[in-house]
Design an enzyme around this catalytic site. Structure first.
Site, mmCIF file in Angstrom:
data_model
loop_
_atom_site.group_PDB
_atom_site.id
_atom_site.type_symbol
_atom_site.label_atom_id
_atom_site.label_comp_id
_atom_site.label_asym_id
_atom_site.label_seq_id
_atom_site.Cartn_x
_atom_site.Cartn_y
_atom_site.Cartn_z
ATOM 1 N N ASP A 1 75.193 76.917 54.044
ATOM 2 C CA ASP A 1 75.585 77.625 55.249
ATOM 3 C C ASP A 1 74.637 77.145 56.332
ATOM 4 O OD1 ASP A 1 75.796 79.490 57.381
ATOM 5 O OD2 ASP A 1 76.742 80.903 55.999
ATOM 6 N N ARG B 1 95.887 69.709 59.158
ATOM 7 C CA ARG B 1 95.537 70.625 60.237
ATOM 8 C C ARG B 1 95.818 72.055 59.763
ATOM 9 N NH1 ARG B 1 92.224 71.104 64.540
ATOM 10 N NH2 ARG B 1 93.240 70.579 66.487
ATOM 11 N N GLN C 1 89.498 69.628 58.060
ATOM 12 C CA GLN C 1 90.428 68.506 58.253
ATOM 13 C C GLN C 1 89.677 67.177 58.376
ATOM 14 O OE1 GLN C 1 93.982 67.811 61.325
ATOM 15 N NE2 GLN C 1 92.031 67.797 62.384
ATOM 16 N N LEU D 1 80.156 67.835 61.080
ATOM 17 C CA LEU D 1 81.518 68.266 61.420
ATOM 18 C C LEU D 1 81.681 69.776 61.282
ATOM 19 C CD1 LEU D 1 83.575 65.510 59.540
ATOM 20 C CD2 LEU D 1 82.526 65.409 61.793
ATOM 21 N N ALA D 2 80.741 70.435 60.637
ATOM 22 C CA ALA D 2 80.876 71.885 60.424
ATOM 23 C C ALA D 2 80.800 72.598 61.767
ATOM 24 C CB ALA D 2 79.769 72.384 59.513
ATOM 25 N N TYR E 1 82.600 78.512 72.600
ATOM 26 C CA TYR E 1 82.738 77.295 71.785
ATOM 27 C C TYR E 1 82.315 76.062 72.595
ATOM 28 C CZ TYR E 1 85.190 73.483 69.333
ATOM 29 O OH TYR E 1 85.507 72.300 68.705
ATOM 30 N N ARG F 1 100.582 72.041 63.771
ATOM 31 C CA ARG F 1 100.938 72.292 62.369
ATOM 32 C C ARG F 1 102.037 73.355 62.281
ATOM 33 N NH1 ARG F 1 98.743 72.394 57.082
ATOM 34 N NH2 ARG F 1 100.631 72.408 55.819
ATOM 35 N N LYS F 2 101.983 74.348 63.192
ATOM 36 C CA LYS F 2 103.039 75.373 63.216
ATOM 37 C C LYS F 2 104.397 74.715 63.407
ATOM 38 C CE LYS F 2 100.734 79.340 65.226
ATOM 39 N NZ LYS F 2 100.371 79.972 66.479
ATOM 40 N N SER G 1 83.256 68.079 71.566
ATOM 41 C CA SER G 1 84.634 68.477 71.851
ATOM 42 C C SER G 1 84.979 68.335 73.325
ATOM 43 C CB SER G 1 84.809 69.940 71.439
ATOM 44 O OG SER G 1 86.009 70.454 71.965
ATOM 45 N N GLU H 1 86.243 70.504 74.830
ATOM 46 C CA GLU H 1 86.020 71.830 75.406
ATOM 47 C C GLU H 1 84.737 71.897 76.228
ATOM 48 O OE1 GLU H 1 87.837 74.497 75.862
ATOM 49 O OE2 GLU H 1 89.530 73.449 74.975
ATOM 50 N N ASN I 1 91.782 66.590 71.077
ATOM 51 C CA ASN I 1 92.528 67.127 69.918
ATOM 52 C C ASN I 1 92.999 66.009 68.994
ATOM 53 O OD1 ASN I 1 92.673 69.067 72.091
ATOM 54 N ND2 ASN I 1 94.017 70.207 70.736
HETATM 55 P P1 NAP Z 1 87.894 72.558 60.607
HETATM 56 O O1 NAP Z 1 89.059 72.067 59.838
HETATM 57 O O2 NAP Z 1 87.939 73.920 61.198
HETATM 58 O O3 NAP Z 1 86.584 72.405 59.714
HETATM 59 C C1 NAP Z 1 85.341 72.922 60.123
HETATM 60 C C2 NAP Z 1 84.484 73.188 58.910
HETATM 61 O O4 NAP Z 1 83.274 73.831 59.341
HETATM 62 C C3 NAP Z 1 85.136 74.118 57.913
HETATM 63 O O5 NAP Z 1 85.582 73.349 56.827
HETATM 64 C C4 NAP Z 1 84.013 75.079 57.507
HETATM 65 O O6 NAP Z 1 83.746 74.869 56.134
HETATM 66 C C5 NAP Z 1 82.785 74.590 58.268
HETATM 67 N N1 NAP Z 1 81.956 75.714 58.710
HETATM 68 C C6 NAP Z 1 82.283 76.713 59.555
HETATM 69 N N2 NAP Z 1 81.241 77.570 59.669
HETATM 70 C C7 NAP Z 1 80.249 77.103 58.883
HETATM 71 C C8 NAP Z 1 78.933 77.546 58.563
HETATM 72 N N3 NAP Z 1 78.429 78.680 59.059
HETATM 73 N N4 NAP Z 1 78.185 76.813 57.706
HETATM 74 C C9 NAP Z 1 78.692 75.693 57.158
HETATM 75 N N5 NAP Z 1 79.932 75.223 57.421
HETATM 76 C C10 NAP Z 1 80.711 75.917 58.269
HETATM 77 O O7 NAP Z 1 87.583 71.577 61.842
HETATM 78 P P2 NAP Z 1 87.978 70.036 62.017
HETATM 79 O O8 NAP Z 1 89.294 69.971 62.710
HETATM 80 O O9 NAP Z 1 87.763 69.314 60.755
HETATM 81 O O10 NAP Z 1 86.896 69.599 63.098
HETATM 82 C C11 NAP Z 1 85.683 68.947 62.725
HETATM 83 C C12 NAP Z 1 84.716 69.001 63.873
HETATM 84 O O11 NAP Z 1 85.282 68.368 65.015
HETATM 85 C C13 NAP Z 1 84.337 70.416 64.323
HETATM 86 O O12 NAP Z 1 82.982 70.409 64.656
HETATM 87 C C14 NAP Z 1 85.173 70.639 65.549
HETATM 88 O O13 NAP Z 1 84.558 71.546 66.441
HETATM 89 C C15 NAP Z 1 85.236 69.241 66.133
HETATM 90 N N6 NAP Z 1 86.427 69.003 66.934
HETATM 91 C C16 NAP Z 1 87.644 69.002 66.345
HETATM 92 C C17 NAP Z 1 88.772 68.777 67.120
HETATM 93 C C18 NAP Z 1 90.146 68.735 66.486
HETATM 94 O O14 NAP Z 1 91.134 68.593 67.226
HETATM 95 N N7 NAP Z 1 90.272 68.824 65.185
HETATM 96 C C19 NAP Z 1 88.661 68.538 68.492
HETATM 97 C C20 NAP Z 1 87.380 68.547 69.049
HETATM 98 C C21 NAP Z 1 86.277 68.766 68.271
HETATM 99 P P3 NAP Z 1 83.574 76.022 55.031
HETATM 100 O O15 NAP Z 1 84.418 77.180 55.519
HETATM 101 O O16 NAP Z 1 84.065 75.398 53.770
HETATM 102 O O17 NAP Z 1 82.149 76.313 54.980
#
Ligand code: NAP
Length: 324
Positions: free
Chosen positions: A57, A183, A13, A79-80, A148, A190-191, A124, A126, A177
């Site tokens: 990876d 999402r 996202q 961001l991964a 996490y 999203r649900k 995060s 968290e 969040n």
């Molecule tokens: P997301 O939609 O789940 O995206 C995370 C990405 O990480 C996925 O696209 C996945 O890409 C990649 N990933 C997972 N394991 C990996 C690996 N082993 N190697 C390489 N890539 C990997 O998360 P997001 O909502 O965009 O969040 C972005 C960041 O912000 C994350 O670090 C999350 O922890 C942090 N965060 C988000 C929120 C929120 O509310 N959204 C809140 C606090 C913190 P592929 O599967 O394509 O490899």
């Protein structure tokens, strides 16, 4: 010469929004994903033409050196990650590797390749887990409750260590969040948006949820990726809470989403009584005063607007699939 940014987790996202944000500012953007073809499925055709996608990876230590040497980014956004939500307790060792140790690998590669690279880590809320005070600030004691949160906290410590010991420009964005039409569907926001659209279109007739009284500090992704970018444009590196400071319940989210399509959520949403837990004594809600005062950042999208945007996007998506 245009700036180059490297974004890990480009298919997620935040990755997509950040890529669009940077491309609009004239950046050359390199995105990494585990599977480039799967990642491209998430992109609009406009984005596919503008982005360079590299397979990586995060477990592969050597690859980050190659990526930095080959593309010479000025900014790296990590961001991964293994996502939060229900997966926060699954595969704890893998979470530790990707959300924690991999960050050290990136920092080490930056230190050895080009110390001028600016780095932003997506941390995060968290890390606060069972919070000891509300709202949480950058100085609140971190008390993670999940693998996490623990891995994110380790990463934050390494970001600080590389900043202090090696003088790197490293920042942690402690994100609360944040939501968008992109999402993933396992998240409650999203649900709800999807169900409101689907029920409106006659495709379903009920939504089952956990506690409707659960509260969250929900912001909009566009605002949060802008905050990360602003951190890297500042003169000094630092860590910042990125949050709205407002709490809303799942019930409020439902009310607004269903009202947006002319329905009353009480006719469709069923609460799973087994999932109801007492509210935490100190709810997770962020105080973003430092980001406001130092960076001049503040959220621009209101909660109601965010919910409406998500429902509208699902109406469009489901409406288009009905026509096919
Ligand atoms: P997301 O939609 O789940 O995206 C995370 C990405 O990480 C996925 O696209 C996945 O890409 C990649 N990933 C997972 N394991 C990996 C690996 N082993 N190697 C390489 N890539 C990997 O998360 P997001 O909502 O965009 O969040 C972005 C960041 O912000 C994350 O670090 C999350 O922890 C942090 N965060 C988000 C929120 C929120 O509310 N959204 C809140 C606090 C913190 P592929 O599967 O394509 O490899």
């Amino acid at each position: 010469m245009c700036q180059t940014a490297l974004i890990t987790g480009i298919s997620g996202q935040d990755g997509i929004y950040l890529a669009e944000f940077l491309l609009a500012r004239g950046y050359r953007v390199i995105g990494t994903a585990r599977h480039a073809d799967c990642a491209r499925l998430q992109f609009s055709s406009a984005l596919i033409g503008q982005l360079i996608v590299e397979e990586w990876d995060l477990l592969d230590q050597a690859k980050i050196f190659n990526l930095l040497a080959c593309h010479r980014p000025g900014e790296v956004y990590n961001l991964a990650a293994y996502s939060s939500g229900t997966g926060m307790y699954d595969n704890p060792a893998d979470i530790g590797e990707i959300n924690g140790l991999a960050v050290t690998r990136i920092l080490e590669a930056i230190r050895q390749t080009d110390k001028n690279i600016r780095f932003c880590q997506a941390s995060s809320r968290e890390i606060f887990g069972e919070a000891i005070e509300s709202p949480q600030t950058e100085n609140t004691f971190a008390n993670p409750r999940s693998p996490y949160g623990a891995a994110k906290l380790y990463a934050d410590a390494m970001v600080r260590i590389y900043r202090q010991r090696y003088g790197l420009f490293t920042c942690s964005a402690i994100l609360f969040n944040h939501e968008s039409p992109r999402r993933r569907q396992e998240f409650v926001t999203r649900k709800i948006a999807h169900a409101a659209a689907s029920i409106k279109l006659g495709l379903s007739d009920e939504l089952r949820l956990g506690s409707l009284d659960a509260q969250r500090d929900w912001g909009s992704v566009g605002d949060y990726v802008r905050a990360m970018w602003m951190m890297l444009q500042h003169t000094q590196p630092d860590d910042y809470i990125v949050a709205t400071g407002e709490m809303h319940t799942v019930r409020e989210f439902c009310e607004i989403a269903f009202r947006h399509v002319g329905l009353d959520y009480r006719d469709y949403v069923r609460e799973d009584k087994d999932a109801i837990r007492p509210n935490e004594p100190f709810p997770l809600v962020g105080c973003a005063d430092k980001a406001k005062n130092v960076l001049g950042w503040s959220p621009q999208i209101e909660f109601e607007q965010l919910v409406g945007m998500m429902v509208d996007a699902d109406l469009t998506l489901l409406g288009a699939s009905l026509k096919q």
